[in-house]
Design a protein around this motif. Sequence first.
Motif, short mmCIF file in Angstrom:
data_model
loop_
_atom_site.label_atom_id
_atom_site.label_comp_id
_atom_site.label_asym_id
_atom_site.label_seq_id
_atom_site.Cartn_x
_atom_site.Cartn_y
_atom_site.Cartn_z
N TYR A 20 0.58 -1.18 -0.52
CA TYR A 20 -0.14 0.35 0.04
C TYR A 20 0.88 0.67 -0.09
N SER A 21 0.35 2.40 -1.09
CA SER A 21 1.13 2.65 -0.74
C SER A 21 1.36 4.42 -0.46
N GLY A 22 -0.13 4.24 0.01
CA GLY A 22 -0.53 5.31 0.88
C GLY A 22 -1.72 6.63 0.24
N THR A 23 -1.89 6.32 -0.70
CA THR A 23 -2.35 6.70 -1.69
C THR A 23 -3.98 6.60 -1.74
N PRO A 24 -4.95 7.91 -2.14
CA PRO A 24 -6.34 7.67 -1.53
C PRO A 24 -6.77 6.06 -2.25
N PRO A 25 -7.85 5.82 -1.84
CA PRO A 25 -8.62 4.57 -1.82
C PRO A 25 -9.35 5.03 -3.26
N ARG A 26 -9.38 4.71 -4.42
CA ARG A 26 -10.19 4.41 -5.34
C ARG A 26 -12.41 4.59 -4.81
N LYS A 27 -12.34 6.27 -5.97
CA LYS A 27 -13.89 5.98 -5.69
C LYS A 27 -14.62 5.06 -5.75
N LEU A 28 -15.60 4.12 -4.73
CA LEU A 28 -16.59 3.40 -4.50
C LEU A 28 -17.26 3.48 -6.06
N ALA A 29 -17.47 2.58 -6.47
CA ALA A 29 -18.88 2.23 -7.53
C ALA A 29 -19.90 2.38 -6.57
N LYS A 30 -20.98 3.41 -7.41
CA LYS A 30 -23.00 3.87 -7.04
C LYS A 30 -23.16 2.16 -6.54
N LYS A 31 -23.03 1.08 -6.28
CA LYS A 31 -22.83 -0.19 -5.46
C LYS A 31 -21.55 -0.85 -5.37
N PRO A 32 -21.14 -0.12 -4.03
CA PRO A 32 -20.13 -1.05 -3.73
C PRO A 32 -20.25 -2.62 -3.21
N LEU A 33 -18.91 -3.42 -3.73
CA LEU A 33 -19.11 -4.81 -3.94
C LEU A 33 -18.07 -5.07 -2.73
N VAL A 34 -19.38 -6.03 -1.43
CA VAL A 34 -18.52 -6.50 -0.11
C VAL A 34 -18.51 -7.90 -0.26
N VAL A 35 -17.17 -8.68 -0.44
CA VAL A 35 -16.86 -10.52 -0.73
C VAL A 35 -16.94 -10.57 0.78
N PHE A 36 -17.89 -11.53 1.41
CA PHE A 36 -17.61 -12.05 2.41
C PHE A 36 -16.89 -13.19 2.47
N VAL A 37 -15.97 -13.92 3.36
CA VAL A 37 -14.92 -15.57 3.01
C VAL A 37 -14.98 -15.72 3.95
N THR A 38 -15.94 -16.84 3.71
CA THR A 38 -16.01 -17.78 5.03
C THR A 38 -15.67 -19.26 5.21
N GLY A 39 -15.59 -19.98 5.90
CA GLY A 39 -14.91 -21.01 6.44
C GLY A 39 -14.70 -21.32 8.32
N ASP A 40 -15.35 -21.82 9.03
CA ASP A 40 -15.38 -22.42 9.81
C ASP A 40 -16.36 -23.45 10.57
#
Length: 288
Positions: A20-40
């Motif tokens: 990570y370079s410390g640059t500002p995060p990219r602008k979120l899409a109109k509908k942000p994508l949340v990815v859930f990673v499960t395994g317990d």
Amino acid sequence: MKCKFLALVLSLMLTGASSYSGTPPRKLAKKPLVVFVTGDHEYSGEETLPLIAKELEKNYGMRTIVLKAYPDHNSEKNIPGLEALKDADLAVFYLRWRQLPPDQLAHIEAYLKTGKPVMGFRTTTHAFNFPKGHESEKWNAFGEFALNSPPGWGGAAKHTHYGHSSSTDVSVIPGEAKNPILTGVGPFHARSWLYRVLPDYPVKGSTWLLMGKSVNPDKEAIENPVAWTGTNSFGGKVFMTTLGHPEDFREESFQRLVINAIHWDLGLKIPKTWKGKLNIEVPYREAK
């Protein structure tokens, strides 16, 4: 401990994608994508989190993808679809003692190195469990370098709990009462047995939000933080909670905490209007 941790972070940053370079995060899409990673093996995260995902899509204008261990929750070496993290605006992890192959770990590592936000539940403090000397052993400390939590179960951090017959009274830390993440969140009782993360975790610089007091502990217990925010080793925003028993998801305060934290991690305003308590009735199962 500090030297080992710095060496671990350096090792991760020198492999694969650029750090990570410390640059500002990219602008979120109109509908942000949340990815859930499960395994317990134990807490049915692959059943509770899809219900949270459904709520995000229905009422909060988000897109979601839920990834699950295959062929079932006890499969420790395969979570198909992790390439979806490439397009994610937020990665949410609920893992326990996985041993994923290098090509799958590479997708998680690449995501972390973008400096995008992360969120974790309960056993994600010990998300991975590679044998000593294994090429991926460094991943056993995922909880520390990704979520500001102890680096795995037991060990020098003495990360442990107070018995399966115990439960936890949760209270708001007074100095954080006006924190937006705690909007609509009051004291509540959690079925989760309290995790001990003190004295060295959450890592320095984290903000404690909620405190837990063990009820009916099997040994002498101290109060411990059960939810915190911060910035991880890669510059990403962190929300972590050591709660996550399926019965916790039935508590309206916990539901609000989760929805609020997802908005916070994405840099979105906390919803002013709560859409109502969710019907989450998922059973607990004993770990194998």
